[in-house]
Write a protein that holds these residues in place. Structure first.
Motif, PDB file in Angstrom:
ATOM      1  N   VAL A  70       0.853  -1.190   0.000  1.00 32.79           N
ATOM      2  CA  VAL A  70       0.000   0.000   0.000  1.00 32.79           C
ATOM      3  C   VAL A  70       0.890   1.241   0.000  1.00 32.79           C
ATOM      4  O   VAL A  70       1.846   1.330   0.779  1.00 32.79           O
ATOM      5  CB  VAL A  70      -0.931   0.024   1.232  1.00 32.79           C
ATOM      6  CG1 VAL A  70      -1.749   1.308   1.254  1.00 32.79           C
ATOM      7  CG2 VAL A  70      -1.835  -1.197   1.228  1.00 32.79           C
ATOM      8  N   HIS A  71       0.565   2.203  -0.865  1.00 31.64           N
ATOM      9  CA  HIS A  71       1.388   3.396  -1.039  1.00 31.64           C
ATOM     10  C   HIS A  71       0.517   4.643  -1.025  1.00 31.64           C
ATOM     11  O   HIS A  71      -0.611   4.630  -1.526  1.00 31.64           O
ATOM     12  CB  HIS A  71       2.156   3.340  -2.366  1.00 31.64           C
ATOM     13  CG  HIS A  71       2.941   2.081  -2.558  1.00 31.64           C
ATOM     14  ND1 HIS A  71       4.291   2.012  -2.336  1.00 31.64           N
ATOM     15  CD2 HIS A  71       2.549   0.832  -2.942  1.00 31.64           C
ATOM     16  CE1 HIS A  71       4.707   0.782  -2.579  1.00 31.64           C
ATOM     17  NE2 HIS A  71       3.665   0.055  -2.950  1.00 31.64           N
ATOM     18  N   HIS A  72       1.073   5.714  -0.462  1.00 28.58           N
ATOM     19  CA  HIS A  72       0.385   7.004  -0.528  1.00 28.58           C
ATOM     20  C   HIS A  72       1.421   8.121  -0.492  1.00 28.58           C
ATOM     21  O   HIS A  72       2.348   8.094   0.322  1.00 28.58           O
ATOM     22  CB  HIS A  72      -0.589   7.184   0.639  1.00 28.58           C
ATOM     23  CG  HIS A  72      -1.208   8.549   0.686  1.00 28.58           C
ATOM     24  ND1 HIS A  72      -2.061   9.011  -0.301  1.00 28.58           N
ATOM     25  CD2 HIS A  72      -1.073   9.571   1.578  1.00 28.58           C
ATOM     26  CE1 HIS A  72      -2.432  10.244  -0.012  1.00 28.58           C
ATOM     27  NE2 HIS A  72      -1.847  10.623   1.114  1.00 28.58           N
ATOM     28  N   VAL A  73       1.265   9.088  -1.383  1.00 30.10           N
ATOM     29  CA  VAL A  73       2.124  10.272  -1.376  1.00 30.10           C
ATOM     30  C   VAL A  73       1.239  11.507  -1.493  1.00 30.10           C
ATOM     31  O   VAL A  73       0.164  11.465  -2.109  1.00 30.10           O
ATOM     32  CB  VAL A  73       3.159  10.265  -2.528  1.00 30.10           C
ATOM     33  CG1 VAL A  73       4.213   9.205  -2.314  1.00 30.10           C
ATOM     34  CG2 VAL A  73       2.485  10.090  -3.876  1.00 30.10           C
ATOM     35  N   SER A  74       1.674  12.580  -0.870  1.00 29.13           N
ATOM     36  CA  SER A  74       0.929  13.835  -0.972  1.00 29.13           C
ATOM     37  C   SER A  74       1.914  14.993  -0.972  1.00 29.13           C
ATOM     38  O   SER A  74       3.043  14.863  -0.499  1.00 29.13           O
ATOM     39  CB  SER A  74      -0.067  13.983   0.185  1.00 29.13           C
ATOM     40  OG  SER A  74       0.611  14.069   1.417  1.00 29.13           O
ATOM     41  N   VAL A  75       1.464  16.122  -1.498  1.00 29.17           N
ATOM     42  CA  VAL A  75       2.302  17.312  -1.602  1.00 29.17           C
ATOM     43  C   VAL A  75       1.682  18.418  -0.769  1.00 29.17           C
ATOM     44  O   VAL A  75       0.487  18.705  -0.889  1.00 29.17           O
ATOM     45  CB  VAL A  75       2.424  17.778  -3.074  1.00 29.17           C
ATOM     46  CG1 VAL A  75       3.333  19.002  -3.165  1.00 29.17           C
ATOM     47  CG2 VAL A  75       2.949  16.655  -3.950  1.00 29.17           C
ATOM     48  N   ARG A  76       2.496  19.033   0.058  1.00 25.82           N
ATOM     49  CA  ARG A  76       2.031  20.142   0.892  1.00 25.82           C
ATOM     50  C   ARG A  76       2.958  21.334   0.718  1.00 25.82           C
ATOM     51  O   ARG A  76       4.151  21.157   0.441  1.00 25.82           O
ATOM     52  CB  ARG A  76       1.974  19.725   2.356  1.00 25.82           C
ATOM     53  CG  ARG A  76       0.838  18.735   2.637  1.00 25.82           C
ATOM     54  CD  ARG A  76       0.745  18.383   4.094  1.00 25.82           C
ATOM     55  NE  ARG A  76      -0.497  17.655   4.358  1.00 25.82           N
ATOM     56  CZ  ARG A  76      -1.632  18.214   4.724  1.00 25.82           C
ATOM     57  NH1 ARG A  76      -1.686  19.534   4.901  1.00 25.82           N
ATOM     58  NH2 ARG A  76      -2.716  17.502   4.934  1.00 25.82           N
ATOM     59  N   GLU A  77       2.391  22.501   0.916  1.00 18.00           N
ATOM     60  CA  GLU A  77       3.185  23.712   0.740  1.00 18.00           C
ATOM     61  C   GLU A  77       4.184  23.900   1.871  1.00 18.00           C
ATOM     62  O   GLU A  77       5.184  24.591   1.706  1.00 18.00           O
ATOM     63  CB  GLU A  77       2.259  24.925   0.651  1.00 18.00           C
ATOM     64  CG  GLU A  77       1.366  24.908  -0.586  1.00 18.00           C
ATOM     65  CD  GLU A  77       0.492  26.149  -0.676  1.00 18.00           C
ATOM     66  OE1 GLU A  77       0.705  27.077   0.135  1.00 18.00           O
ATOM     67  OE2 GLU A  77      -0.387  26.192  -1.555  1.00 18.00           O
ATOM     68  N   HIS A  78       3.908  23.266   3.022  1.00 20.54           N
ATOM     69  CA  HIS A  78       4.793  23.409   4.176  1.00 20.54           C
ATOM     70  C   HIS A  78       5.018  22.043   4.818  1.00 20.54           C
ATOM     71  O   HIS A  78       4.382  21.050   4.457  1.00 20.54           O
ATOM     72  CB  HIS A  78       4.184  24.376   5.200  1.00 20.54           C
ATOM     73  CG  HIS A  78       3.756  25.684   4.601  1.00 20.54           C
ATOM     74  ND1 HIS A  78       4.655  26.647   4.205  1.00 20.54           N
ATOM     75  CD2 HIS A  78       2.517  26.168   4.303  1.00 20.54           C
ATOM     76  CE1 HIS A  78       4.001  27.686   3.705  1.00 20.54           C
ATOM     77  NE2 HIS A  78       2.700  27.421   3.747  1.00 20.54           N
ATOM     78  N   ARG A  79       5.910  22.002   5.809  1.00 24.18           N
ATOM     79  CA  ARG A  79       6.162  20.762   6.541  1.00 24.18           C
ATOM     80  C   ARG A  79       6.069  21.042   8.042  1.00 24.18           C
ATOM     81  O   ARG A  79       6.964  20.722   8.822  1.00 24.18           O
ATOM     82  CB  ARG A  79       7.526  20.182   6.181  1.00 24.18           C
ATOM     83  CG  ARG A  79       8.676  21.152   6.271  1.00 24.18           C
ATOM     84  CD  ARG A  79      10.007  20.507   5.933  1.00 24.18           C
ATOM     85  NE  ARG A  79      10.334  19.399   6.822  1.00 24.18           N
ATOM     86  CZ  ARG A  79      11.453  18.705   6.741  1.00 24.18           C
ATOM     87  NH1 ARG A  79      12.345  18.995   5.808  1.00 24.18           N
ATOM     88  NH2 ARG A  79      11.693  17.727   7.575  1.00 24.18           N
TER      89      ARG A  79
END
Length: 204
Positions: A62-71
């Motif tokens: 199972v895989h999931h990636v996401s992009v956020r403007e900050h960390r």
């Protein structure tokens, strides 16, 4: 943790994050033609930095990636809630492996959610941190390396384009249920990381 047998009710999930620089072209690349690759100018324009969060279940594929403007702590907390409620809603306990970054703490959940909600999420987690200077033991680092080679080996200028590209990559990884065959066992660790293990002497 990595030697545990597969258990869908107690999945072992690894997470990591990496910064990514959005880059645009100053000059349009020359298109690929028969006998010649695409030509890209060495100059580029910086368009900001984002953070990519990655989750991988090595045995379940199972895989999931996401992009956020900050960390920030808030970003991490929202990702963890997604892990609990969307990725593994039926799990009894999620065994979460990650590095010891300052935002990767249960306290981050309390910064984002009311105490009752934060406690609900935490109760679904069994957190294990990689050793200091040992983040390479996090299988999610492998996932990020594969992602970089397969999906990010070119310039991407806009965050929405990046999200679209990574979404397609995630779908492909989940379709084939790509798993990780981790070869580094406890016996190897006791040899390679011997300085980290206590030494016992028997009384004569």
């Amino acid at each position: 943790m990595y030697e545990l047998p597969y258990d869908e009710k107690h999945p072992v999930v690894c997470m990591d994050e990496k910064p990514y620089q959005l880059l645009g072209e100053i000059r349009e690349p020359l298109p690929m033609i028969p006998g010649s690759d695409q030509k890209t100018d060495s100059e580029y324009v910086r368009k900001g930095t984002v953070s990519i969060f990655a989750f991988v279940e090595p045995l379940g594929g199972v895989h999931h990636v996401s992009v956020r403007e900050h960390r920030t702590a808030t970003d991490w907390a929202e990702e963890i809630r997604y892990l609990v409620d969307n990725m593994y809603p039926d799990a009894e306990k999620i065994i979460l492996v990650m590095d010891n970054l300052n935002t990767h703490k249960p306290s981050s959940l309390y910064k984002r959610y009311p105490a009752e909600e934060a406690r609900r999420i935490i109760k679904k987690l069994e957190i294990h941190y990689t050793p200091k200077h040992g983040s390479w033991l996090d299988i999610a680092e492998i996932e990020l390396n594969v992602m970089t080679r397969q999906c990010l080996n070119r310039r991407i200028a806009e965050i929405e384009q990046l999200r679209s590209e990574l979404s397609a990559w995630e779908t492909e990884r989940n379709t084939v249920a790509a798993k990780v065959n981790w070869h580094f066992r406890t016996s190897d660790a006791r040899t390679k990381l011997s300085s980290l293990y206590p030494t016992f002497t028997t009384a004569s």
